[in-house]
Scaffold this motif. Sequence first.
Motif, short mmCIF file in Angstrom:
data_model
loop_
_atom_site.label_atom_id
_atom_site.label_comp_id
_atom_site.label_asym_id
_atom_site.label_seq_id
_atom_site.Cartn_x
_atom_site.Cartn_y
_atom_site.Cartn_z
N THR A 123 -55.08 -13.42 5.56
CA THR A 123 -56.38 -14.03 5.83
C THR A 123 -57.20 -14.06 4.56
N PRO A 124 -57.30 -15.19 3.90
CA PRO A 124 -56.64 -16.44 4.21
C PRO A 124 -55.16 -16.37 3.83
N PRO A 125 -54.36 -17.29 4.34
CA PRO A 125 -52.94 -17.26 4.00
C PRO A 125 -52.73 -17.69 2.54
N LEU A 126 -52.32 -16.74 1.71
CA LEU A 126 -52.12 -16.99 0.28
C LEU A 126 -50.71 -16.59 -0.14
N VAL A 127 -50.14 -17.36 -1.06
CA VAL A 127 -48.86 -17.05 -1.68
C VAL A 127 -49.05 -17.18 -3.19
N LEU A 128 -48.08 -16.67 -3.94
CA LEU A 128 -48.14 -16.88 -5.38
C LEU A 128 -46.77 -17.24 -5.91
N VAL A 129 -46.79 -17.97 -7.01
CA VAL A 129 -45.59 -18.30 -7.75
C VAL A 129 -45.91 -18.11 -9.22
N CYS A 130 -44.95 -17.60 -9.97
CA CYS A 130 -45.12 -17.40 -11.40
C CYS A 130 -44.37 -18.51 -12.13
N VAL A 131 -45.08 -19.22 -13.02
CA VAL A 131 -44.51 -20.37 -13.71
C VAL A 131 -44.59 -20.13 -15.21
N GLU A 132 -43.43 -20.22 -15.87
CA GLU A 132 -43.37 -20.01 -17.31
C GLU A 132 -44.23 -21.05 -18.02
N LYS A 133 -45.04 -20.58 -18.97
CA LYS A 133 -45.99 -21.47 -19.64
C LYS A 133 -45.31 -22.58 -20.44
N ILE A 134 -44.09 -22.35 -20.94
CA ILE A 134 -43.43 -23.39 -21.72
C ILE A 134 -42.62 -24.36 -20.85
N ALA A 135 -42.56 -24.10 -19.55
CA ALA A 135 -41.80 -24.98 -18.64
C ALA A 135 -42.55 -26.29 -18.42
N ARG A 136 -41.81 -27.35 -18.30
CA ARG A 136 -42.38 -28.67 -18.01
C ARG A 136 -43.19 -28.62 -16.71
N PHE A 137 -42.75 -27.83 -15.74
CA PHE A 137 -43.41 -27.73 -14.44
C PHE A 137 -44.80 -27.10 -14.54
N HIS A 138 -45.03 -26.30 -15.56
CA HIS A 138 -46.30 -25.59 -15.71
C HIS A 138 -47.49 -26.54 -15.68
N ASP A 139 -47.48 -27.54 -16.53
CA ASP A 139 -48.59 -28.48 -16.56
C ASP A 139 -48.69 -29.28 -15.27
N ALA A 140 -47.54 -29.60 -14.68
CA ALA A 140 -47.53 -30.39 -13.44
C ALA A 140 -48.22 -29.66 -12.30
N ILE A 141 -47.90 -28.39 -12.09
CA ILE A 141 -48.50 -27.67 -10.97
C ILE A 141 -50.00 -27.48 -11.18
N GLY A 200 -48.96 -13.05 -19.07
CA GLY A 200 -48.11 -12.97 -20.26
C GLY A 200 -47.55 -14.33 -20.59
N ASP A 201 -46.21 -14.47 -20.56
CA ASP A 201 -45.60 -15.76 -20.86
C ASP A 201 -45.53 -16.67 -19.62
N HIS A 202 -46.12 -16.23 -18.52
CA HIS A 202 -46.18 -17.01 -17.29
C HIS A 202 -47.65 -17.16 -16.85
N THR A 203 -47.89 -18.13 -15.99
CA THR A 203 -49.15 -18.23 -15.28
C THR A 203 -48.87 -17.89 -13.82
N ILE A 204 -49.69 -17.04 -13.26
CA ILE A 204 -49.58 -16.68 -11.85
C ILE A 204 -50.45 -17.67 -11.09
N VAL A 205 -49.81 -18.50 -10.27
CA VAL A 205 -50.52 -19.53 -9.52
C VAL A 205 -50.59 -19.08 -8.07
N VAL A 206 -51.80 -18.84 -7.59
CA VAL A 206 -52.02 -18.43 -6.20
C VAL A 206 -52.41 -19.68 -5.42
N GLY A 207 -51.74 -19.87 -4.30
CA GLY A 207 -52.03 -21.03 -3.47
C GLY A 207 -52.42 -20.65 -2.06
N GLU A 208 -53.38 -21.39 -1.53
CA GLU A 208 -53.75 -21.24 -0.13
C GLU A 208 -52.81 -22.13 0.68
N VAL A 209 -52.15 -21.57 1.66
CA VAL A 209 -51.23 -22.33 2.49
C VAL A 209 -52.05 -23.19 3.44
N VAL A 210 -51.85 -24.51 3.36
CA VAL A 210 -52.61 -25.45 4.18
C VAL A 210 -51.74 -26.09 5.27
#
Length: 177
Positions: A54-72, A138-148
């Motif tokens: 409450t609220p429903p939250l998840v996290l994913v760690c994305v490497e900063k040099i990964a192409r996906f980093h900027d996309a997310i 560190g070398d990743h960004t921790i992205v926390v998302g609210e599950v919708v």
Amino acid sequence: MLQSVPDDGLLPVDTAQFRTAMGRFASGITIVTARVDDIDHAMTASAFTSVSLTPPLVLVCVEKIARFHDAILRAGKWGVSVLGASAVDVSTHLARRGRPLLGQLDSYPHYRGRTGAALLSDALAWLECRTWATYDGGDHTIVVGEVVALDVARSSEPALLYHEGSYRTVQETTDER
């Protein structure tokens, strides 16, 4: 950015030993997706977990040099497909660096969720998120998302796991003590 090391007598751990130690921790495998400028971006992620009910939250760690980093970060909305044991191929494919961006999901059945993110049709569960917060990791960004939005498959397939550098599945046993 350099961070100062506290003078507490503790030395940094060896990177190889750290990788080995963390490899002993089994983790589930997910595919995280985001859509930017009508292009699907995707990556395999084992650094994924629930954070809050409450609220429903998840996290994913994305490497900063990964192409996906900027996309997310640009998309602000993203999807998560929790993989079953039969999904080694898609997991391996989307973990490969340097794969072509365009059409990377074409060989895998998927559909669009409410957020517009691609979700893999054969997954065990699907979550759609909007970014709640990001943190330096560190070398990743921790992205926390609210599950919708979410859904759960009617499947008895075991989850796909990653442990000690290999894909695995859970083998159920009963302890009759």
